[in-house]
Design a protein around this motif. Structure first.
Motif, PDB file in Angstrom:
ATOM      1  N   VAL A  62       0.822  -1.201   0.000  1.00 45.35           N
ATOM      2  CA  VAL A  62       0.000   0.000   0.000  1.00 45.35           C
ATOM      3  C   VAL A  62       0.862   1.259   0.000  1.00 45.35           C
ATOM      4  N   GLU A  63       2.032   1.218   0.673  1.00 46.24           N
ATOM      5  CA  GLU A  63       2.900   2.398   0.683  1.00 46.24           C
ATOM      6  C   GLU A  63       3.361   2.752  -0.721  1.00 46.24           C
ATOM      7  N   LEU A  64       3.869   1.753  -1.461  1.00 48.36           N
ATOM      8  CA  LEU A  64       4.339   1.987  -2.824  1.00 48.36           C
ATOM      9  C   LEU A  64       3.183   2.430  -3.715  1.00 48.36           C
ATOM     10  N   SER A  65       2.032   1.786  -3.546  1.00 46.94           N
ATOM     11  CA  SER A  65       0.866   2.116  -4.364  1.00 46.94           C
ATOM     12  C   SER A  65       0.457   3.568  -4.179  1.00 46.94           C
ATOM     13  N   PHE A  66       0.392   4.036  -2.928  1.00 50.08           N
ATOM     14  CA  PHE A  66      -0.010   5.412  -2.671  1.00 50.08           C
ATOM     15  C   PHE A  66       1.067   6.406  -3.113  1.00 50.08           C
ATOM     16  N   ARG A  67       2.336   6.062  -2.927  1.00 51.52           N
ATOM     17  CA  ARG A  67       3.400   6.951  -3.395  1.00 51.52           C
ATOM     18  C   ARG A  67       3.331   7.113  -4.915  1.00 51.52           C
ATOM     19  N   PHE A  68       3.093   6.010  -5.584  1.00 53.95           N
ATOM     20  CA  PHE A  68       2.984   6.043  -7.038  1.00 53.95           C
ATOM     21  C   PHE A  68       1.759   6.851  -7.459  1.00 53.95           C
ATOM     22  N   THR A  69       0.664   6.710  -6.703  1.00 52.99           N
ATOM     23  CA  THR A  69      -0.553   7.470  -6.990  1.00 52.99           C
ATOM     24  C   THR A  69      -0.301   8.963  -6.881  1.00 52.99           C
ATOM     25  N   VAL A  70       0.367   9.377  -5.799  1.00 55.26           N
ATOM     26  CA  VAL A  70       0.667  10.800  -5.597  1.00 55.26           C
ATOM     27  C   VAL A  70       1.560  11.308  -6.731  1.00 55.26           C
ATOM     28  N   ALA A  71       2.593  10.534  -7.081  1.00 57.40           N
ATOM     29  CA  ALA A  71       3.526  10.956  -8.124  1.00 57.40           C
ATOM     30  C   ALA A  71       2.821  11.097  -9.470  1.00 57.40           C
ATOM     31  N   LEU A  72       2.029  10.096  -9.850  1.00 59.04           N
ATOM     32  CA  LEU A  72       1.321  10.144 -11.134  1.00 59.04           C
ATOM     33  C   LEU A  72       0.319  11.290 -11.181  1.00 59.04           C
ATOM     34  N   THR A  73      -0.400  11.505 -10.070  1.00 59.08           N
ATOM     35  CA  THR A  73      -1.396  12.583 -10.032  1.00 59.08           C
ATOM     36  C   THR A  73      -0.729  13.943 -10.174  1.00 59.08           C
ATOM     37  N   LEU A  74       0.381  14.149  -9.469  1.00 58.54           N
ATOM     38  CA  LEU A  74       1.097  15.423  -9.577  1.00 58.54           C
ATOM     39  C   LEU A  74       1.663  15.619 -10.979  1.00 58.54           C
ATOM     40  N   LEU A  75       2.166  14.548 -11.588  1.00 55.68           N
ATOM     41  CA  LEU A  75       2.667  14.639 -12.958  1.00 55.68           C
ATOM     42  C   LEU A  75       1.550  14.986 -13.937  1.00 55.68           C
ATOM     43  N   ALA A  76       0.387  14.353 -13.754  1.00 52.71           N
ATOM     44  CA  ALA A  76      -0.754  14.617 -14.637  1.00 52.71           C
ATOM     45  C   ALA A  76      -1.215  16.066 -14.511  1.00 52.71           C
ATOM     46  N   LEU A  77      -1.289  16.562 -13.269  1.00 57.58           N
ATOM     47  CA  LEU A  77      -1.677  17.962 -13.058  1.00 57.58           C
ATOM     48  C   LEU A  77      -0.606  18.903 -13.600  1.00 57.58           C
ATOM     49  N   THR A 130     -13.250  16.699  -0.257  1.00 58.00           N
ATOM     50  CA  THR A 130     -13.492  18.123  -0.501  1.00 58.00           C
ATOM     51  C   THR A 130     -12.366  18.750  -1.310  1.00 58.00           C
ATOM     52  N   TYR A 131     -11.116  18.512  -0.911  1.00 56.93           N
ATOM     53  CA  TYR A 131      -9.983  19.062  -1.665  1.00 56.93           C
ATOM     54  C   TYR A 131      -9.961  18.495  -3.090  1.00 56.93           C
ATOM     55  N   GLY A 132     -10.329  17.217  -3.206  1.00 54.79           N
ATOM     56  CA  GLY A 132     -10.326  16.569  -4.519  1.00 54.79           C
ATOM     57  C   GLY A 132     -11.323  17.195  -5.474  1.00 54.79           C
ATOM     58  N   ILE A 133     -12.558  17.415  -5.024  1.00 59.41           N
ATOM     59  CA  ILE A 133     -13.576  17.962  -5.925  1.00 59.41           C
ATOM     60  C   ILE A 133     -13.261  19.413  -6.274  1.00 59.41           C
ATOM     61  N   ILE A 134     -12.689  20.169  -5.342  1.00 60.96           N
ATOM     62  CA  ILE A 134     -12.287  21.551  -5.646  1.00 60.96           C
ATOM     63  C   ILE A 134     -11.208  21.561  -6.730  1.00 60.96           C
ATOM     64  N   THR A 135     -10.204  20.686  -6.595  1.00 64.31           N
ATOM     65  CA  THR A 135      -9.141  20.590  -7.599  1.00 64.31           C
ATOM     66  C   THR A 135      -9.713  20.259  -8.969  1.00 64.31           C
ATOM     67  N   LEU A 136     -10.632  19.299  -9.017  1.00 66.76           N
ATOM     68  CA  LEU A 136     -11.193  18.848 -10.286  1.00 66.76           C
ATOM     69  C   LEU A 136     -12.072  19.908 -10.941  1.00 66.76           C
ATOM     70  N   ILE A 137     -12.812  20.668 -10.136  1.00 71.58           N
ATOM     71  CA  ILE A 137     -13.650  21.736 -10.692  1.00 71.58           C
ATOM     72  C   ILE A 137     -12.778  22.815 -11.342  1.00 71.58           C
ATOM     73  N   ILE A 138     -11.711  23.213 -10.649  1.00 76.22           N
ATOM     74  CA  ILE A 138     -10.801  24.222 -11.216  1.00 76.22           C
ATOM     75  C   ILE A 138     -10.191  23.710 -12.522  1.00 76.22           C
ATOM     76  N   SER A 139      -9.695  22.477 -12.503  1.00 77.18           N
ATOM     77  CA  SER A 139      -9.069  21.903 -13.686  1.00 77.18           C
ATOM     78  C   SER A 139     -10.069  21.758 -14.831  1.00 77.18           C
TER      79      SER A 139
END
Length: 496
Positions: free
Chosen positions: A157-172, A257-266
């Motif tokens: 789960v640690e690697l999975s979440f780290r990879f998730t954060v990295a991919l999401t930041l790269l995509a943004l 909440t932070y997620g939906i705000i980010t997605l609305i702006i994007s």
């Protein structure tokens, strides 16, 4: 016990072989939610421009954003109150009993199995173009992506979440680079308004732009709503990480909440800027890779392959995070006995639901192979038409059931501890139910959507028959089930 169902109480070893590991904090949850959705900002949403023009798509996005705010805040209230991995199934089980819980879980299962299959289909098409592989090699791309990302989710789960954060930041970051690059070339009136309605009501190109905001009228805005859904679809998966969250009662509402705000702006930035550069709304409405086509306009075709790799990051982020979601979703239904119990086994050291992850990936891969066999050269049309639309239909049905659960829990369990309370309350839930119903109605107006709905209904009927004949006699007192039954017992005592 529940009406018409039979439960079995398992010993300690049963749950010890099905443990999950807590790791996720607020920003891991934020990344999980945003990452699941972000591929919809890279492609898919743009097809709505042909239904309603730029203004119609803008209104559709506003309406759908309101629906998702209502949904996420309703879920943000229920998740810390029922902090189990089951997510939608858990909410419905406490609100509507075992049958309601199973049906809701089945609907969400359909959404989460098919969405990554659609994503990997388009992701593999990107790879085919970049590396110039033959069309016959597509199944090897599918198999490779499923294998790699299933293993990543199994490893830990640690690697999975780290990879998730990295991919999401790269995509943004990729989206951010596009927005900044677009501003200097943006001409809204000329390019965003270059669609007009043809004699048959379909979209046509308007030379020089300067057309109407609503070339297809207000009805066009409503028809564009199913496409606007792709800008937000799958953020609702967050509660599936509840048992892997360090503090779900505090972190889950913040992540949602932070997620939906980010997605609305994007969403609004991509809608404005992708259509306002020389590519234009009309060309965008016909594109299979709108962000990639936008990059090509800005930077030229000479670096197309590099840009294609950049544009594939969003697809990778969503593919990875939704594999996480279906693994937890299958796991929770299996742990409670709704699905065969072998599917809830977790790795002895990694504490990840490896059997659920492997099965979900196998089903997705099989669906793609069957689609390719049946549709042949038309497989892209079938994936874009039927499979994608099944995911949207099942998502809308899931939202109706989740917000229905929210309303029932407010009514029948007012004393339930709620660490977070939705600021929109019942109005937010009713608004989501109404708008999700409207989207389903407009899906049914299109033949390809109608086919998808019939396929979905067939799957759900098969699932309900299985539950009626076998599944309901094999239920297990999992955390979700025990929680629901304890509250049912309290309610019965109060009534007497």
């Amino acid at each position: 016990m529940g009406k018409g169902v039979k439960y079995k109480k398992m010993d300690k070893s049963y749950f010890e072989s099905r443990e999950l590991k807590r790791h996720a904090g607020v920003w891991s949850l934020w990344a999980l939610g945003v990452g699941a959705v972000i591929s919809g900002h890279f492609s898919g949403w743009n097809l709505g421009l042909a239904s309603g023009g730029w203004g119609g798509m803008f209104v559709a996005t506003c309406i759908v954003a309101i629906m998702y705010v209502g949904l996420t805040q309703s879920v943000a209230e229920m998740s810390p109150a029922l902090p189990h991995t089951g997510g939608a199934y858990s909410f419905a089980r406490s609100a509507m009993g075992p049958w309601g819980g199973f049906f809701t879980g089945l609907v969400e299962n359909l959404e989460f199995i098919l969405t990554p299959a659609v994503i990997v289909f388009f992701l593999s098409n990107y790879m085919q173009g970049i590396f110039e592989t033959a069309p016959e090699m597509l199944p090897f791309w599918w198999f490779g992506f499923y294998t790699i990302f299933t293993l990543l989710n199994i490893v830990g789960v640690e690697l999975s979440f780290r990879f998730t954060v990295a991919l999401t930041l790269l995509a943004l970051g990729c989206l951010g680079m596009f927005w900044v690059s677009s501003i200097g070339s943006a001409d809204f009136m000329t390019y965003a308004l270059d669609i007009k309605a043809g004699p048959d009501g379909s979209a046509e190109h308007l030379d020089g732009g300067g057309g109407s905001l609503f070339p297809m009228g207000w009805e066009g805005a409503l028809k564009a709503m199913p496409f606007a859904v792709w800008l937000f679809l799958a953020i609702e998966q967050l509660p599936l990480a509840a048992e892997e969250s360090v503090d779900p009662k505090k972190d889950m509402p913040k992540g949602l909440t932070y997620g939906i705000i980010t997605l609305i702006i994007s969403a609004f930035l991509i809608l404005w800027l992708n259509a306002s550069i020389p590519l234009g709304s009309y060309a965008l409405s016909q594109s299979g890779e709108p962000l990639l086509d936008g990059f090509k306009v800005l930077y030229g075709d000479n670096i197309a392959k590099l840009l294609a790799l950049v544009a594939s990051i969003g697809l990778l982020a969503s593919f990875h995070t939704i594999i996480f979601a279906f693994g937890r979703q299958i796991y929770s239904l299996s742990r409670a006995g709704y699905f065969p119990v072998i599917l809830s086994l977790t790795h002895s050291k990694r504490k990840t639901p490896y059997t659920a992850l492997i099965l979900g990936s196998l089903i997705g891969f099989t669906v793609l192979m069957v689609t390719k066999f049946l549709a042949g050269n038309e497989s892209e049309v079938f994936v874009g038409g039927a499979l994608l639309n099944i995911a949207v239909f099942s998502a809308m049905l899931s939202y109706i059931l989740q917000c229905g659960s929210f309303l029932l829990l407010r009514k029948d369990k007012p004393d339930l501890e709620r660490p977070y309370v939705s600021p929109f309350g019942k109005l937010g839930a009713w608004t989501t139910i109404f708008l999700a119903s409207v989207i389903i109605y407009f899906q049914l107006q299109d033949q390809s959507y109608r086919t998808a709905v019939f396929i979905s209904i067939g799957y759900l009927i098969i699932g309900l028959v299985y539950f009626g004949l076998k599944g309901r006699h094999r239920l297990i007192l999992s955390p979700e089930e025990e929680f629901a039954m304890e509250h049912e017992a309290k309610k019965a005592i109060v009534k007497n």
